[in-house]
Scaffold this active site. Structure first.
Site, mmCIF file in Angstrom:
data_model
loop_
_atom_site.group_PDB
_atom_site.id
_atom_site.type_symbol
_atom_site.label_atom_id
_atom_site.label_comp_id
_atom_site.label_asym_id
_atom_site.label_seq_id
_atom_site.Cartn_x
_atom_site.Cartn_y
_atom_site.Cartn_z
ATOM 1 N N ASP A 180 -1.403 4.889 1.670
ATOM 2 C CA ASP A 180 -2.193 4.125 0.705
ATOM 3 C C ASP A 180 -1.377 3.007 0.070
ATOM 4 O OD1 ASP A 180 -0.592 5.973 -0.598
ATOM 5 O OD2 ASP A 180 -1.917 6.135 -2.326
ATOM 6 N N ASN A 181 -0.101 2.874 0.470
ATOM 7 C CA ASN A 181 0.729 1.776 -0.009
ATOM 8 C C ASN A 181 0.946 0.715 1.061
ATOM 9 O OD1 ASN A 181 0.981 3.053 -2.436
ATOM 10 N ND2 ASN A 181 3.051 3.802 -2.097
ATOM 11 N N ASP A 188 2.215 -2.831 -3.429
ATOM 12 C CA ASP A 188 2.305 -1.513 -4.045
ATOM 13 C C ASP A 188 3.674 -0.871 -3.879
ATOM 14 O OD1 ASP A 188 1.462 0.605 -5.506
ATOM 15 O OD2 ASP A 188 -0.002 1.354 -4.087
#
Length: 240
Positions: free
Chosen positions: A69-70, A79
């Site tokens: 998710d980064n 992120d």
């Protein structure tokens, strides 16, 4: 991570809508029928990620937390929390203290982690694409693109006109010396740009600032001079 959420919930309709929206908004150059557009889109995501990893390697950037998710679908650096740049060349360095034991996100492992993340994305996209082969082909191309881009960028940093047989061994030997001598990677390459292949005697003064300590310089001095002679001979080949 956004695509994995819908896949994990079995919400295939929302997954497909998100994919098509992403393509229409951020990848308008990708055309074709809907099924082909999704395949070509994933291939482009793999390509952009491979190029990004080559740039991280080039400048010594360490993301620190490469969770799925980064990672950006656009192939951008996003992120990042405990990020950093390597000073003394150390492929095992990470700025993430919570990763200090396993060092999964260490500098030298980032291209492999990105590849693994793309595999997870491929697994998530499979319900919306329905074919394994094109996904696997794109993942395979990631490896080739990263290797080609990393070689191209390394060639530019080394000042080579073209890649030749034996260059990989020369670069690997350099990396071992940079590590053993605790040399600053960025400063080393800046000094290398000023290195005169026909004037070996000036090397101690030229590369002095690249060493963090006299002990480090002493440890690799003989091997480093021998490497510079190999490098000088290699550079002269381009002039022939």
């Amino acid at each position: 991570g956004n695509f994995e959420i819908f896949a994990s919930r079995g919400e295939e309709d929302l997954l497909g809508r998100l994919i098509d929206f992403t393509i229409a908004r951020d990848f308008p150059e990708i055309d074709g029928d809907p099924a082909m557009r999704r395949v070509r889109w994933f291939d482009e995501v793999c390509r952009r990620t491979a190029v990004l990893m080559a740039h991280w390697t080039r400048v010594g950037f360490v993301h620190g937390v490469m969770n799925t998710d980064n990672m950006s679908i656009l192939g951008l650096t996003i992120d990042y929390g405990p990020y950093g740049w390597i000073d003394n060349f150390d492929p095992d360095w990470t700025p993430n203290t919570t990763d200090a034991s396993g060092r999964r996100y260490r500098f030298g492992h980032q291209p492999q982690v990105a590849h693994w993340n793309l595999w997870q994305l491929a697994n998530a996209l499979y319900p919306a694409i329905g074919e394994v082969e094109p996904l696997e082909a794109a993942l395979h191309r990631y490896v080739g693109i990263y290797e080609a881009e990393n070689r191209r960028m390394t060639m530019a940093k080394m000042g080579f006109a073209a890649w030749q047989e034996g260059d990989s061994a020369l670069v690997e030997a350099l990396h071992r010396l940079l590590h053993a001598g605790e040399m600053d990677m960025t400063i080393f390459y800046r000094c290398l740009a000023d290195f005169d292949a026909d004037e070996m005697s000036s090397w101690p003064a030229l590369f002095a600032d690249a060493f963090y300590s006299e002990d480090g310089r002493t440890v690799v001095a003989m091997d480093f001079e021998a490497w510079l002679r190999r490098y000088a001979a290699r550079v002269r080949q381009d002039a022939l």
